[in-house]
Design a protein around this motif. Structure first.
Motif, short mmCIF file in Angstrom:
data_model
loop_
_atom_site.label_atom_id
_atom_site.label_comp_id
_atom_site.label_asym_id
_atom_site.label_seq_id
_atom_site.Cartn_x
_atom_site.Cartn_y
_atom_site.Cartn_z
N SER A 23 0.82 -1.21 0.00
CA SER A 23 0.00 0.00 0.00
C SER A 23 0.86 1.25 0.00
O SER A 23 1.78 1.40 0.80
CB SER A 23 -0.92 0.02 1.22
OG SER A 23 -1.61 1.26 1.27
N ALA A 24 0.50 2.18 -0.87
CA ALA A 24 1.20 3.47 -0.91
C ALA A 24 0.87 4.34 0.30
O ALA A 24 1.53 5.36 0.52
CB ALA A 24 0.83 4.21 -2.20
N PHE A 25 -0.11 3.94 1.09
CA PHE A 25 -0.50 4.73 2.26
C PHE A 25 0.24 4.33 3.53
O PHE A 25 0.22 5.06 4.52
CB PHE A 25 -2.01 4.60 2.50
CG PHE A 25 -2.84 5.26 1.43
CD1 PHE A 25 -3.04 6.63 1.44
CD2 PHE A 25 -3.42 4.52 0.41
CE1 PHE A 25 -3.80 7.25 0.46
CE2 PHE A 25 -4.18 5.12 -0.57
CZ PHE A 25 -4.36 6.49 -0.55
N ILE A 26 0.87 3.17 3.54
CA ILE A 26 1.56 2.68 4.74
C ILE A 26 3.01 3.18 4.75
O ILE A 26 3.75 2.98 3.79
CB ILE A 26 1.54 1.13 4.80
CG1 ILE A 26 0.11 0.60 4.78
CG2 ILE A 26 2.33 0.61 5.99
CD1 ILE A 26 -0.71 0.96 6.01
N GLY A 27 3.39 3.85 5.82
CA GLY A 27 4.76 4.32 5.98
C GLY A 27 5.08 5.55 5.14
O GLY A 27 6.26 5.88 4.96
N THR A 28 4.06 6.21 4.59
CA THR A 28 4.27 7.44 3.82
C THR A 28 3.31 8.52 4.32
O THR A 28 2.37 8.23 5.06
CB THR A 28 4.00 7.23 2.31
OG1 THR A 28 2.58 7.07 2.10
CG2 THR A 28 4.75 6.02 1.77
N SER A 29 3.51 9.72 3.84
CA SER A 29 2.60 10.83 4.19
C SER A 29 1.56 11.05 3.10
O SER A 29 0.93 12.11 3.05
CB SER A 29 3.41 12.12 4.42
OG SER A 29 4.11 12.47 3.23
N LEU A 30 1.37 10.06 2.23
CA LEU A 30 0.46 10.22 1.09
C LEU A 30 -0.94 10.66 1.51
O LEU A 30 -1.47 11.64 0.97
CB LEU A 30 0.39 8.93 0.28
CG LEU A 30 -0.56 8.94 -0.92
CD1 LEU A 30 -0.18 10.02 -1.93
CD2 LEU A 30 -0.59 7.56 -1.58
N GLU A 31 -1.55 9.98 2.46
CA GLU A 31 -2.92 10.33 2.86
C GLU A 31 -2.98 11.76 3.38
O GLU A 31 -3.84 12.56 2.94
CB GLU A 31 -3.44 9.38 3.93
CG GLU A 31 -4.85 9.73 4.38
CD GLU A 31 -5.35 8.93 5.56
OE1 GLU A 31 -6.54 9.09 5.91
OE2 GLU A 31 -4.58 8.14 6.15
N ALA A 32 -2.10 12.12 4.27
CA ALA A 32 -2.09 13.48 4.84
C ALA A 32 -1.86 14.53 3.76
O ALA A 32 -2.51 15.59 3.75
CB ALA A 32 -1.03 13.59 5.93
#
Length: 193
Positions: A97-106
């Motif tokens: 998932s591109a959302f895990i361990g990144t600030s993508l969602e925020a």
């Protein structure tokens, strides 16, 4: 659909996922995927819309996507534009998932982005996982199926599944439940004038 709340999410368009990569299964479906992704990148850049790029850094040293291998590099045609550093950020991940361990969602929320057009590799792995999570997080998601691809897979029963079938199953599982699966030719109309 308002373009101001829309982005293109480009997932793992890396050299290690080129066609006939034995590590990932050999045969890859959708030989025109690079052209479709290039077309989407041009469309979003021409309209001055943001493009969020994702790169997979495998933790497996034998993977073509491990940072120590040349296959970890993003294909030049899909690389973030150096002239748009704010509008084309790059997120590096080590899970599906591109959302895990990144600030993508925020970062998407901070920019007021609620709609994602998704393309990249691979349909049944990182694209699938990211799309499911995006929908769960409240984003409206469109998967551009002809701008995605995957590889042959051997199932737990030992039967080889062709990449075309794996891709079709992945799109079928996502469509209507987690996203709308569309063609690249539909994107411009959905963006509006």
């Amino acid at each position: 659909m308002s373009p101001t709340n829309t982005t293109l999410l480009v997932i793992d368009v890396q050299k290690g996922l080129d066609d006939n990569t034995p590590f990932h299964g050999g045969h890859r479906n959708n030989p025109q995927v690079e052209h479709a992704i290039s077309t989407l990148l041009t469309l979003f850049r021409t309209r001055n819309l943001p493009i969020f790029h994702v790169k997979h850094n495998s933790r497996d040293p034998s993977s073509t996507l491990h940072p120590s291998h040349p296959g970890n590099a993003i294909f030049p045609f899909a690389a973030p534009s150096p002239s748009r550093p704010i509008d084309e950020p790059l997120y590096e991940k080590s899970v599906h998932s591109a959302f895990i361990g990144t600030s993508l969602e925020a970062d998407l929320h901070a920019r007021g982005i609620t709609r994602l057009f998704v393309c990249g590799f691979t349909s049944n792995m990182c694209v699938n996982t990211t799309v499911r999570m995006a929908e769960n997080l409240g984003f409206e998601v469109f998967v551009v199926e002809d701008a995605c691809a995957t590889f042959d897979r051997v199932g737990p029963d030992g039967v080889l599944r062709r990449a075309e079938d794996v891709h079709a199953y992945a799109m079928s599982d996502l469509h209507g439940e987690f996203c709308s699966v569309i063609k690249a030719s539909n994107v411009q109309g959905l963006l509006g004038n």
